[in-house]
Write a protein that holds these residues in place. Structure first.
Motif, PDB file in Angstrom:
ATOM      1  N   SER A  13     -13.693  -9.215 -78.798  1.00  0.00           N
ATOM      2  CA  SER A  13     -14.850  -8.941 -78.405  1.00  0.00           C
ATOM      3  C   SER A  13     -15.667  -8.137 -79.489  1.00  0.00           C
ATOM      4  CB  SER A  13     -14.541  -8.121 -77.229  1.00  0.00           C
ATOM      5  OG  SER A  13     -14.206  -6.852 -77.328  1.00  0.00           O
ATOM      6  N   PRO A  14     -16.907  -8.007 -79.290  1.00  0.00           N
ATOM      7  CA  PRO A  14     -17.826  -7.086 -80.195  1.00  0.00           C
ATOM      8  C   PRO A  14     -17.571  -5.671 -80.092  1.00  0.00           C
ATOM      9  CG  PRO A  14     -19.096  -8.094 -78.497  1.00  0.00           C
ATOM     10  CD  PRO A  14     -17.703  -8.770 -78.324  1.00  0.00           C
ATOM     11  N   ARG A  15     -16.994  -5.083 -78.775  1.00  0.00           N
ATOM     12  CA  ARG A  15     -16.694  -3.769 -78.626  1.00  0.00           C
ATOM     13  C   ARG A  15     -15.545  -3.501 -79.391  1.00  0.00           C
ATOM     14  NH1 ARG A  15     -12.954  -1.704 -75.354  1.00  0.00           N
ATOM     15  NH2 ARG A  15     -12.775  -3.817 -74.108  1.00  0.00           N
ATOM     16  N   MET A  16     -14.407  -4.359 -79.512  1.00  0.00           N
ATOM     17  CA  MET A  16     -13.366  -3.930 -80.238  1.00  0.00           C
ATOM     18  C   MET A  16     -13.582  -4.066 -81.875  1.00  0.00           C
ATOM     19  SD  MET A  16     -10.316  -5.957 -78.115  1.00  0.00           S
ATOM     20  CE  MET A  16      -8.947  -5.282 -78.908  1.00  0.00           C
ATOM     21  N   ALA A  17     -14.581  -4.872 -82.119  1.00  0.00           N
ATOM     22  CA  ALA A  17     -14.857  -5.051 -83.537  1.00  0.00           C
ATOM     23  C   ALA A  17     -15.668  -3.788 -84.162  1.00  0.00           C
ATOM     24  CB  ALA A  17     -15.586  -6.285 -83.837  1.00  0.00           C
ATOM     25  N   GLN A  18     -16.481  -3.293 -83.163  1.00  0.00           N
ATOM     26  CA  GLN A  18     -16.993  -1.990 -83.649  1.00  0.00           C
ATOM     27  C   GLN A  18     -16.243  -0.780 -83.996  1.00  0.00           C
ATOM     28  OE1 GLN A  18     -20.039  -0.608 -80.920  1.00  0.00           O
ATOM     29  NE2 GLN A  18     -19.776  -2.782 -79.738  1.00  0.00           N
ATOM     30  N   LYS A  19     -14.792  -1.039 -83.580  1.00  0.00           N
ATOM     31  CA  LYS A  19     -13.698  -0.019 -84.090  1.00  0.00           C
ATOM     32  C   LYS A  19     -13.010  -0.309 -85.566  1.00  0.00           C
ATOM     33  CE  LYS A  19     -12.922   1.234 -79.095  1.00  0.00           C
ATOM     34  NZ  LYS A  19     -12.161   1.056 -77.904  1.00  0.00           N
ATOM     35  N   THR A 381     -40.942  -2.837-106.700  1.00  0.00           N
ATOM     36  CA  THR A 381     -41.396  -3.937-106.156  1.00  0.00           C
ATOM     37  C   THR A 381     -40.361  -4.814-105.344  1.00  0.00           C
ATOM     38  OG1 THR A 381     -40.264  -4.928-108.140  1.00  0.00           O
ATOM     39  CG2 THR A 381     -42.657  -4.263-108.386  1.00  0.00           C
ATOM     40  N   GLY A 382     -40.889  -5.670-104.610  1.00  0.00           N
ATOM     41  CA  GLY A 382     -40.091  -6.069-103.492  1.00  0.00           C
ATOM     42  C   GLY A 382     -40.252  -5.264-102.337  1.00  0.00           C
ATOM     43  N   GLY A 383     -39.533  -5.651-101.160  1.00  0.00           N
ATOM     44  CA  GLY A 383     -39.283  -4.839 -99.952  1.00  0.00           C
ATOM     45  C   GLY A 383     -38.150  -5.172 -99.382  1.00  0.00           C
ATOM     46  N   PRO A 384     -37.818  -4.482 -98.274  1.00  0.00           N
ATOM     47  CA  PRO A 384     -36.588  -4.711 -97.317  1.00  0.00           C
ATOM     48  C   PRO A 384     -36.849  -6.372 -96.971  1.00  0.00           C
ATOM     49  CG  PRO A 384     -37.714  -2.684 -96.659  1.00  0.00           C
ATOM     50  CD  PRO A 384     -38.540  -3.249 -97.546  1.00  0.00           C
ATOM     51  N   GLN A 385     -35.512  -7.011 -97.338  1.00  0.00           N
ATOM     52  CA  GLN A 385     -35.727  -8.474 -97.021  1.00  0.00           C
ATOM     53  C   GLN A 385     -34.437  -8.721 -96.175  1.00  0.00           C
ATOM     54  OE1 GLN A 385     -34.476 -12.109 -98.032  1.00  0.00           O
ATOM     55  NE2 GLN A 385     -36.161 -12.093 -96.152  1.00  0.00           N
ATOM     56  N   MET A 386     -33.221  -9.053 -97.085  1.00  0.00           N
ATOM     57  CA  MET A 386     -32.046  -9.527 -96.311  1.00  0.00           C
ATOM     58  C   MET A 386     -31.427  -8.252 -95.760  1.00  0.00           C
ATOM     59  SD  MET A 386     -32.198 -12.686 -95.772  1.00  0.00           S
ATOM     60  CE  MET A 386     -30.626 -12.882 -94.923  1.00  0.00           C
ATOM     61  N   VAL A 387     -31.108  -8.157 -94.566  1.00  0.00           N
ATOM     62  CA  VAL A 387     -30.473  -6.884 -93.895  1.00  0.00           C
ATOM     63  C   VAL A 387     -29.038  -7.127 -93.347  1.00  0.00           C
ATOM     64  CG1 VAL A 387     -31.796  -7.169 -91.893  1.00  0.00           C
ATOM     65  CG2 VAL A 387     -30.929  -5.096 -92.353  1.00  0.00           C
ATOM     66  N   GLU A 388     -28.198  -6.308 -93.513  1.00  0.00           N
ATOM     67  CA  GLU A 388     -26.594  -6.505 -92.821  1.00  0.00           C
ATOM     68  C   GLU A 388     -26.360  -5.148 -92.376  1.00  0.00           C
ATOM     69  OE1 GLU A 388     -24.825  -8.113 -91.131  1.00  0.00           O
ATOM     70  OE2 GLU A 388     -25.190  -9.796 -92.337  1.00  0.00           O
ATOM     71  N   ILE A 389     -25.691  -5.261 -91.231  1.00  0.00           N
ATOM     72  CA  ILE A 389     -25.224  -3.947 -90.424  1.00  0.00           C
ATOM     73  C   ILE A 389     -23.542  -3.849 -90.505  1.00  0.00           C
ATOM     74  CG2 ILE A 389     -25.599  -2.706 -88.359  1.00  0.00           C
ATOM     75  CD1 ILE A 389     -27.760  -4.699 -87.501  1.00  0.00           C
ATOM     76  N   SER A 390     -23.274  -2.787 -90.765  1.00  0.00           N
ATOM     77  CA  SER A 390     -21.911  -2.493 -90.734  1.00  0.00           C
ATOM     78  C   SER A 390     -21.274  -2.774 -89.328  1.00  0.00           C
ATOM     79  CB  SER A 390     -21.163  -1.185 -90.989  1.00  0.00           C
ATOM     80  OG  SER A 390     -22.035  -0.351 -90.211  1.00  0.00           O
ATOM     81  N   ARG A 391     -20.089  -3.202 -88.789  1.00  0.00           N
ATOM     82  CA  ARG A 391     -19.623  -3.571 -87.553  1.00  0.00           C
ATOM     83  C   ARG A 391     -19.795  -2.154 -86.582  1.00  0.00           C
ATOM     84  NH1 ARG A 391     -14.028  -6.310 -89.383  1.00  0.00           N
ATOM     85  NH2 ARG A 391     -14.166  -4.558 -91.006  1.00  0.00           N
ATOM     86  N   ASP A 392     -19.553  -0.810 -87.017  1.00  0.00           N
ATOM     87  CA  ASP A 392     -19.707   0.270 -86.171  1.00  0.00           C
ATOM     88  C   ASP A 392     -21.204   0.566 -86.076  1.00  0.00           C
ATOM     89  OD1 ASP A 392     -20.282   1.247 -88.643  1.00  0.00           O
ATOM     90  OD2 ASP A 392     -18.886   2.958 -88.669  1.00  0.00           O
ATOM     91  N   TYR A 461     -18.292 -14.040 -80.565  1.00  0.00           N
ATOM     92  CA  TYR A 461     -17.147 -13.798 -79.833  1.00  0.00           C
ATOM     93  C   TYR A 461     -17.115 -14.423 -78.316  1.00  0.00           C
ATOM     94  CZ  TYR A 461     -17.544  -9.912 -83.017  1.00  0.00           C
ATOM     95  OH  TYR A 461     -17.621  -9.079 -84.302  1.00  0.00           O
ATOM     96  N   CYS A 462     -15.963 -14.527 -77.915  1.00  0.00           N
ATOM     97  CA  CYS A 462     -15.838 -15.319 -76.542  1.00  0.00           C
ATOM     98  C   CYS A 462     -15.406 -14.496 -75.523  1.00  0.00           C
ATOM     99  CB  CYS A 462     -14.695 -16.275 -76.767  1.00  0.00           C
ATOM    100  SG  CYS A 462     -15.447 -17.833 -77.203  1.00  0.00           S
ATOM    101  N   PHE A 463     -15.312 -13.127 -75.680  1.00  0.00           N
ATOM    102  CA  PHE A 463     -14.916 -12.209 -74.680  1.00  0.00           C
ATOM    103  C   PHE A 463     -16.027 -10.953 -74.695  1.00  0.00           C
ATOM    104  CE2 PHE A 463     -10.999 -14.211 -76.119  1.00  0.00           C
ATOM    105  CZ  PHE A 463     -10.690 -15.104 -75.076  1.00  0.00           C
TER     106      PHE A 463
END
Length: 464
Positions: A13-19, A381-392, A461-463
């Motif tokens: 589950s995403p809730r568990m992945a956050q930990k 130059t450039g600006g915010p483009q590809m963004v990624e977030i940590s699991r928490d 996730y499936c749960f």
């Protein structure tokens, strides 16, 4: 007796992945816009306690030049724990790295040494065309039953684009995914609602309309993608088309809710031909059908034409050009990259129909070129483009390059690559990490980021 165990980076589950433990490495696709030297996957140290923090600690050059590495992904992720998954013991070990221009797909093994991945297989464009009749592979998603890859064109570089599958173990292309594609011809991103047996796809354009830059006549004529398509995921058949209208050009990144019980998601429209604004839309179930509505409009910013490229001088404004979005694992915060104006926005989307702006950071931008306090430079130059977030959800990483030919179109005063990190508060708000400014080595520009162990745009996730 030895027992097979699921990969420890898989969570039901995403809730568990956050930990999960914090990430310590990032893999970043970097390409040479001049196509004179090999593109590469760079390994970046993300451990704040490391003396190498915010530096490149490994580089894997590709065996050829001119690939234009773009979006890439893992061979496997948490969806392998779904009840219908035939591969519960596969490892999140290999990076599947397509070349958008070359149609070559590289397989990198990260297990022997995560800081020095090894290329273990290369799928040549001829094999892809023969097995799946596709080219220009764009986005990689690991699913319960295989590796899904979107392609922007058929084997001849023409319409239709679509989706093909790759084998989890041999990495051979298995074939075209669609059984009945209905009216769909253009392709870009693809994601799914596993709990609702639904695939969603979006649209960009054919290679001839972007490989040498966006074509103003095609853009102003409303001939880039402006539709979403909904499919039966397991029957592989087209069910429904939602047309945003030709005014809304370039319908790009799909971010479905991570909770499999929720039947909604978000997509960005890069530009409106009416007023140069960008927009975010929510798709959702409306009875027995899917529907979509615009929930966020980000206006263009009036600007002295002297600071604008030729493409924009006549408008006297900088469009936000929202080119990427990402959704935290708890489905609470949506991050929006305004590549043109140089702004990264954070919205609370706990109610997906009523977003609230909760944070903003400005860096770069076509006109503003806002500096970073840790860069020691007067402008970016450039600006915010590809963004990624940590699991928490507490760390946000982004790079500044969109696509080689398009970077030069909009950032006419030059373009240098960089990667930065933000810290996010538990209830919203953004702060720059002043220690994390990675000025990209000359000769390459950074694009997609993948976090070791998983991130918010690579797992389903499936749960609940």
């Amino acid at each position: 007796m030895a027992r097979w165990q699921p990969d420890p980076s898989f969570y039901p589950s995403p809730r568990m992945a956050q930990k999960a433990p914090p990430e310590t490495l990032a893999y970043v696709a970097a390409f040479d816009p001049d196509r004179t030297r090999p593109d590469e996957i760079a390994v970046v140290d993300l451990d704040p306690a490391s003396p190498a923090y915010a530096t490149i600690v490994g580089r894997v050059p590709m065996p050829n030049v001119g690939d234009e590495l773009h979006h890439f992904g893992w061979n496997a992720c948490s969806s392998c724990l779904c009840p219908n998954a035939p591969h519960p013991h596969v490892e999140r070990r290999y990076l599947v790295v397509p070349g958008l221009r070359s149609s070559r797909i590289h397989i990198l093994d990260t297990k022997p040494d995560p800081r020095a991945p090894e290329i273990v297989r290369v799928v040549e464009p001829e094999e892809l065309a023969e097995r799946a009749d596709y080219s220009r592979p764009h986005t990689v998603h690991c699913g319960p039953d295989g590796i899904y890859v979107t392609a922007l064109a058929n084997g001849k570089g023409e319409a239709p684009g679509g989706i093909f599958l790759m084998d989890h173990e041999s990495f051979a292309p298995l074939g075209r995914w669609e059984i009945d594609r209905g009216p769909q011809t253009l392709a870009y991103d693809a994601w799914w609602h596993l709990g609702h047996d639904t695939m969603v796809t979006s649209e960009w354009g054919l290679p001839a309309t972007f490989e040498n830059g966006l074509i103003p006549e095609v853009l102003l004529g409303g001939r880039y993608g402006h539709k979403l398509h909904f499919w039966d995921l397991y029957k592989r058949k087209h069910l429904q088309e939602l047309d945003f209208g030709a005014e809304h050009q370039l319908v790009f990144e799909l971010r479905p809710a991570h909770d499999p019980t929720k039947a909604y998601g978000f997509v960005n429209c890069v530009v409106s031909l009416k007023d140069l604004s960008s927009s975010i839309w929510t798709w959702y179930r409306d009875g027995a059908r899917w529907a979509a509505r615009k929930i966020i409009t980000i206006p263009a910013e009036p600007t002295d034409p002297a600071h604008l490229p030729d493409l924009l001088k006549g408008f006297g404004a900088v469009p936000p050009l929202v080119t990427d979005i990402d959704l935290s694992l708890d489905d609470r915060f949506l991050y929006v990259s305004c590549w043109g104006t140089g702004e990264l926005r954070q919205y609370d989307v706990s109610d997906p129909h009523d977003p609230k702006l909760t944070g903003s950071v400005r860096l770069g931008g076509i006109a503003a070129r806002t500096p970073h306090p840790g860069a020691g430079r007067e402008f970016l130059t450039g600006g915010p483009q590809m963004v990624e977030i940590s699991r928490d959800g507490r760390r946000i990483y982004f790079t500044n390059s969109l696509y080689g030919a398009i970077d030069k179109q909009f950032y006419h005063r030059g373009f240098d690559g960089w990667m930065v990190k933000l810290d996010a508060g538990p209830n919203g708000g953004l702060d720059l990490d002043e220690r994390f400014f990675l000025e990209w080595p000359q000769g390459h520009l950074p694009h997609q980021i993948r976090l070791q162990g998983g991130d918010c745009s690579s797992d389903s996730y499936c749960f609940p």
